[in-house]
Design a protein around this motif. Sequence first.
Motif, short mmCIF file in Angstrom:
data_model
loop_
_atom_site.label_atom_id
_atom_site.label_comp_id
_atom_site.label_asym_id
_atom_site.label_seq_id
_atom_site.Cartn_x
_atom_site.Cartn_y
_atom_site.Cartn_z
N VAL A 12 0.84 -1.20 0.00
CA VAL A 12 0.00 0.00 0.00
C VAL A 12 0.87 1.24 0.00
CG1 VAL A 12 -1.62 1.34 1.39
CG2 VAL A 12 -1.97 -1.10 1.11
N PHE A 13 1.90 1.22 0.85
CA PHE A 13 2.76 2.38 0.95
C PHE A 13 3.52 2.63 -0.36
CE2 PHE A 13 6.48 4.76 2.55
CZ PHE A 13 5.78 5.81 3.11
N GLY A 14 3.96 1.54 -0.99
CA GLY A 14 4.65 1.67 -2.27
C GLY A 14 3.76 2.29 -3.33
N VAL A 15 2.51 1.82 -3.38
CA VAL A 15 1.57 2.37 -4.36
C VAL A 15 1.36 3.86 -4.09
CG1 VAL A 15 -0.84 2.34 -5.12
CG2 VAL A 15 0.38 0.19 -4.77
N TYR A 16 1.22 4.19 -2.80
CA TYR A 16 1.03 5.59 -2.45
C TYR A 16 2.20 6.43 -2.92
CZ TYR A 16 1.89 9.60 0.60
OH TYR A 16 2.22 10.83 1.06
N LEU A 17 3.43 5.98 -2.65
CA LEU A 17 4.60 6.76 -3.05
C LEU A 17 4.65 6.93 -4.55
CD1 LEU A 17 7.60 5.62 -0.82
CD2 LEU A 17 6.29 7.74 -0.74
N LEU A 18 4.30 5.85 -5.27
CA LEU A 18 4.34 5.89 -6.72
C LEU A 18 3.37 6.92 -7.26
CD1 LEU A 18 6.13 4.00 -8.41
CD2 LEU A 18 4.04 2.77 -9.05
N VAL A 19 2.10 6.85 -6.76
CA VAL A 19 1.06 7.76 -7.26
C VAL A 19 1.40 9.20 -6.91
CG1 VAL A 19 -1.35 8.43 -7.03
CG2 VAL A 19 -0.74 6.02 -7.20
N ALA A 20 1.74 9.43 -5.62
CA ALA A 20 2.02 10.79 -5.18
C ALA A 20 3.26 11.33 -5.88
CB ALA A 20 2.19 10.84 -3.67
N GLY A 21 4.26 10.46 -6.10
CA GLY A 21 5.50 10.91 -6.69
C GLY A 21 5.40 11.19 -8.18
N LEU A 22 4.57 10.40 -8.87
CA LEU A 22 4.51 10.55 -10.33
C LEU A 22 3.44 11.54 -10.79
CD1 LEU A 22 5.10 6.89 -11.55
CD2 LEU A 22 6.70 8.79 -11.45
N PHE A 23 2.54 11.91 -9.86
CA PHE A 23 1.43 12.76 -10.24
C PHE A 23 1.85 14.02 -11.02
CE2 PHE A 23 -1.55 16.23 -9.31
CZ PHE A 23 -2.71 15.70 -9.82
N PRO A 24 2.91 14.74 -10.58
CA PRO A 24 3.25 16.00 -11.26
C PRO A 24 3.61 15.80 -12.73
CG PRO A 24 4.39 15.85 -9.18
CD PRO A 24 3.76 14.51 -9.42
N PHE A 25 4.00 14.57 -13.13
CA PHE A 25 4.42 14.37 -14.51
C PHE A 25 3.25 14.17 -15.46
CE2 PHE A 25 7.93 12.93 -11.83
CZ PHE A 25 8.92 13.78 -12.31
N SER A 173 1.75 9.20 12.10
CA SER A 173 0.45 8.76 12.62
C SER A 173 0.35 7.24 12.63
CB SER A 173 -0.68 9.34 11.77
OG SER A 173 -0.56 10.73 11.72
N LEU A 174 0.85 6.60 11.56
CA LEU A 174 0.81 5.14 11.52
C LEU A 174 1.63 4.57 12.67
CD1 LEU A 174 1.13 4.40 7.70
CD2 LEU A 174 -0.82 3.89 9.17
N GLY A 175 2.78 5.20 12.92
CA GLY A 175 3.62 4.76 14.03
C GLY A 175 2.88 4.85 15.35
N ILE A 176 2.20 5.96 15.53
CA ILE A 176 1.45 6.15 16.78
C ILE A 176 0.35 5.11 16.92
CG2 ILE A 176 -0.32 7.64 17.76
CD1 ILE A 176 1.41 9.91 17.53
N VAL A 248 -12.90 12.93 6.12
CA VAL A 248 -12.54 11.90 7.09
C VAL A 248 -13.61 10.81 7.14
CG1 VAL A 248 -12.17 11.44 9.53
CG2 VAL A 248 -11.10 13.42 8.47
N VAL A 249 -14.89 11.24 7.16
CA VAL A 249 -15.97 10.27 7.30
C VAL A 249 -16.05 9.36 6.07
CG1 VAL A 249 -18.47 10.03 7.38
CG2 VAL A 249 -17.32 11.66 8.86
N VAL A 250 -15.90 9.94 4.89
CA VAL A 250 -16.02 9.15 3.66
C VAL A 250 -14.90 8.13 3.58
CG1 VAL A 250 -15.86 9.27 1.15
CG2 VAL A 250 -17.29 10.89 2.39
N GLY A 251 -13.68 8.58 3.86
CA GLY A 251 -12.55 7.67 3.75
C GLY A 251 -12.55 6.62 4.84
N VAL A 256 -5.97 6.01 9.03
CA VAL A 256 -5.22 7.16 8.52
C VAL A 256 -5.24 7.17 7.00
CG1 VAL A 256 -2.94 8.18 8.41
CG2 VAL A 256 -3.75 7.25 10.54
N TRP A 257 -5.12 5.96 6.41
CA TRP A 257 -5.21 5.86 4.95
C TRP A 257 -6.58 6.34 4.48
CZ3 TRP A 257 -1.04 5.45 2.27
CH2 TRP A 257 0.07 4.76 2.77
N GLY A 258 -7.59 6.06 5.28
CA GLY A 258 -8.94 6.49 4.94
C GLY A 258 -9.03 8.00 4.82
N ALA A 259 -8.42 8.69 5.79
CA ALA A 259 -8.44 10.16 5.75
C ALA A 259 -7.80 10.65 4.46
CB ALA A 259 -7.73 10.73 6.96
N LEU A 260 -6.67 10.01 4.10
CA LEU A 260 -5.96 10.42 2.89
C LEU A 260 -6.82 10.16 1.65
CD1 LEU A 260 -3.21 11.45 1.86
CD2 LEU A 260 -2.55 9.07 1.58
N LEU A 261 -7.38 8.96 1.59
CA LEU A 261 -8.19 8.60 0.43
C LEU A 261 -9.44 9.49 0.34
CD1 LEU A 261 -8.04 6.36 -1.77
CD2 LEU A 261 -9.82 5.19 -0.48
#
Lengths: 331, 292
Positions: A12-25, A173-176, A248-251, A256-261
């Motif tokens: 999940v984290f890898g996919v997140y990094l990929l999407v967030a990282g490549l978005f500007p291109f 947050s995930l750590g916490i 927050v409610v929808v995700g 924490v991933w829910g809030a992001l999504l």
Amino acid sequence: MKALFSKKSLIVFGVYLLVAGLFPFFGSDYFLSVGIIMGLHAIVTIGLSLVMGYAGQISLGQAAFWGIGAYTTGILTTKWGMSPWFALLIAALIPAIAAFLMARAIAGLQGYYLAMATLAMGFIVQIVFGEWESVTGGMGGLVGIPALPLFDDLGVDFYYLVWGMVTLVLLFSLGIIHSRIGRAFRAIHKSEIAATSIGINVANYKLLAFVLSGLFAGISGGLYANYMGIIDPQPFGLHESIKFLTMVVVGGAASVWGALLGTILIGSIGEVMLILSEHFPMLKGDMDTIVYGAILVLCIIFMPEGLVPRLQKIMAKRQEEPLPAERKLGA
Amino acid sequence: MTDFFQFLVNGLVSGGIYAIVAIGFVTIYQVSKVINLAQGEFLMLGGLIAVTLLGTGMSYGLAFVLSVLMVTLIGMLLQRFVVRYGPMSNQISLIILTIGLSILIRGVASMFWGKDAYALAPFTSNEPITFSGISMAQQSLWVILAVLLLLFVFWFLMNKTLLGKKMYACSVNLLATRLMGINPNKMALLAFAMSAASGAIAGIAIAPLNVTSYDVGVMLGIKGFSAAILGGLQNPIGVTAAGFLIGLVEAFGAGLISSGLKDAIVFLLIIGVLMIKPTGLFGEPSVGKGGL
């Protein structure tokens, strides 16, 4: 901590990094700015999900902390001539202190009373932004807030700064959540009385959730001020607080991933509505509020736990893993 | 001295409206433990539907009655098809649900009526009444009259009729209520109807004092919610007093301190009271403490 580094969460984290990282291109300058605003919102909603989903509280005034962060940066840089980086640091701390004071002040409030108190706090802060003209510039707001040095082109660089911050906040947050503190949060959410009986200091943990949410909102607010260059009281009111709440409610508040999504989803819906309204003039007006309202209502009735926890449940079922209760019995 | 009475009159008029909205909150809360944050939208709908009906050339009385009936129907539909399926055990989810409803209603209203402001004709002439230097719109008198009438009707229904006893029973013990053959769902439906109707009447009564538009319900609803919380959500007399208190604080705050700060003063008062008494001025002390 094991769950944090499981194979699934790494994917999940890898996919997140990929999407967030490549978005500007893949987008225009316009989409880049949408991505930046989404990132800023996500920092706030991740904090809010700690308050709502984990500590089981509600905040109808989260935009106030966001605003305090933005105004701290705005005032310190334009009126005091402070360096933007140092101002950003203080912009993170002041909302955290404000959240601490608020949480202390409304100690012992629950449910509807807590909702009222946070609502009232949000209104007071927004009114102060508008009325304290000598400091906040009143309704006209503050202009000429400098951009952060090193990130002053406000383009791709700033995008990576914001999403870097999102990633930090996310990991923190995930750590916490996967620590003792997170388990205490969940215990409080289930039953405050039961949590107290096993020695959890309910008051302190709730306080911690509010302070963290204030801290995150402050970071985001400070960056927002740097990014926009001008701020006025308008975006820091109930409307924005409810938007954060919707995200927050929808995700899924308890994730924490829910809030992001949720942030990305609601932000995208807003953009889609904007594009649609250009092609269909009859959709102009408050079409987006109708959609947000309908989403909130449908979500609470049909999917009260939110998108991500629901997806997790479906995935778990598909893999036919034993139910958590059975696993406990077997152990 | 004239100023004082002027503020007093203003405070009583808006306070009366807040009291009506607050009673609407409490009526629903007592029966079903739901706080209906869409309450303010009933006032908005009442005013705007009345404006539209009057625009068709209908007589004032008929437009008044029809718009109250329509809003009542809307309130009942909301309960029957949405709120009834809400998560009744989770206050936070219920808050979010009714916030969603209020946004939805406001959005739909903005499609029907646009974002323009509408003026509703006053019940009687526009001529203000002047009494030893204090001027007062005739409509203000109507508002106060409507508020008193609604308060009386609520008091009578809740205290002097079997129906009121049944609704009260729901708030005391739901299971026992069911066993006595009372249908709590029906009572909740009735509670929504009552608060929608009273909201519509209040909305129509105050619309002529100021212009009305799709978003007037937000602030009215929040002030009514404030009054309901300040009064402690328990007894209608307590929240009525809290409503008038908020109206007066607002009017005197606007007059003596600053009109821009009047809402901040009200909200500070509420936070202050909640810090000292976490269940409002007239609420029962909460049983079992687990707060911060």
